[in-house]
Structure formats: C-alpha cells, structure tokens
Design a protein around this motif. Sequence first.
Motif, PDB file in Angstrom:
ATOM      1  N   LYS A   1      38.843  24.223 110.196  1.00 21.08           N
ATOM      2  CA  LYS A   1      38.117  24.694 111.255  1.00 21.08           C
ATOM      3  C   LYS A   1      38.816  25.313 112.304  1.00 21.08           C
ATOM      4  O   LYS A   1      38.381  26.004 113.197  1.00 21.08           O
ATOM      5  CB  LYS A   1      37.115  23.609 111.908  1.00 21.08           C
ATOM      6  N   ALA A   2      39.727  24.480 113.137  1.00 18.81           N
ATOM      7  CA  ALA A   2      40.574  25.095 114.066  1.00 18.81           C
ATOM      8  C   ALA A   2      41.279  26.311 113.782  1.00 18.81           C
ATOM      9  O   ALA A   2      41.134  26.993 114.577  1.00 18.81           O
ATOM     10  CB  ALA A   2      41.515  23.965 114.594  1.00 18.81           C
ATOM     11  N   THR A   3      41.947  26.361 112.541  1.00 19.68           N
ATOM     12  CA  THR A   3      42.462  27.718 112.146  1.00 19.68           C
ATOM     13  C   THR A   3      41.668  28.695 112.071  1.00 19.68           C
ATOM     14  O   THR A   3      41.884  29.675 112.504  1.00 19.68           O
ATOM     15  CB  THR A   3      43.256  27.517 110.768  1.00 19.68           C
ATOM     16  N   VAL A   4      40.461  28.622 111.736  1.00 19.32           N
ATOM     17  CA  VAL A   4      39.472  29.604 111.482  1.00 19.32           C
ATOM     18  C   VAL A   4      38.947  29.968 112.900  1.00 19.32           C
ATOM     19  O   VAL A   4      38.828  31.120 113.065  1.00 19.32           O
ATOM     20  CB  VAL A   4      38.234  29.146 110.685  1.00 19.32           C
ATOM     21  N   ASP A   5      38.866  29.072 113.803  1.00 17.98           N
ATOM     22  CA  ASP A   5      38.284  29.349 115.079  1.00 17.98           C
ATOM     23  C   ASP A   5      39.365  30.309 116.022  1.00 17.98           C
ATOM     24  O   ASP A   5      39.213  31.147 116.608  1.00 17.98           O
ATOM     25  CB  ASP A   5      37.977  28.127 116.048  1.00 17.98           C
ATOM     26  N   LEU A   6      40.570  29.858 115.690  1.00 16.05           N
ATOM     27  CA  LEU A   6      41.711  30.482 116.085  1.00 16.05           C
ATOM     28  C   LEU A   6      41.748  32.056 115.694  1.00 16.05           C
ATOM     29  O   LEU A   6      41.924  32.873 116.611  1.00 16.05           O
ATOM     30  CB  LEU A   6      43.129  29.720 115.881  1.00 16.05           C
ATOM     31  N   GLY A   7      41.481  32.049 114.558  1.00 14.16           N
ATOM     32  CA  GLY A   7      41.545  33.498 113.638  1.00 14.16           C
ATOM     33  C   GLY A   7      40.429  34.388 114.321  1.00 14.16           C
ATOM     34  O   GLY A   7      40.733  35.542 114.508  1.00 14.16           O
TER      35      GLY A   7
END
Length: 90
Positions: free
Chosen positions: A50-56
């Motif tokens: 989720k953090a990776t998607v949010d950063l993207g």
Amino acid sequence: MRFRLGVITGFAAGYYLGTAAGRERHEQIKQTIRKVKRSDTYETVTEKAKATVDLGVERAKDFVDDHKPGTGTQGDIVEAATNGAFDTRV
C-alpha cells in the motif's frame, strides 16, 4: 522475480476458484488462506504494498502537475527554445 510471483499468485487464485477437488479440499484451501491473512508477515507485506502504491500515485500526480501546459517547466522550455515565437498556452 515479480513476474514469477504474479504467475504463481494467478495460478493459485485460478486453482482456488476453479478447483474440482471437492468440498473438503476447498475448505482446506480456505483455512490456509485465513491462516496466511492472520500472519504478521501478510500484514507487513500488505502495508508495504500500500505504501509503495501510494508513493507511486503521489509521484505520478507530481509529474502531471509539473508537466501541465502553461504551468511551468514544459511551457517555459518550449518558449525559451523558440525565443517566444510561438504561443504555448492552450
């Protein structure tokens, strides 16, 4: 590596949804899935995903904002390159 993981996940999901092994096997698979979902590792991995998607998403928004016509860098570059000979505003 990610592709391989995706293929394995897809295969597992397809097997789970299309299993012909009977009710007993289906229940066994459901129990295993529940056990995995309750693990700390699963929670950690989902939080990281989720953090990776949010950063993207944030990076994509910033990129789009930085490259909108007439709002900065891209329009300024075209204008500077043409010495203002063309109107770059839409």
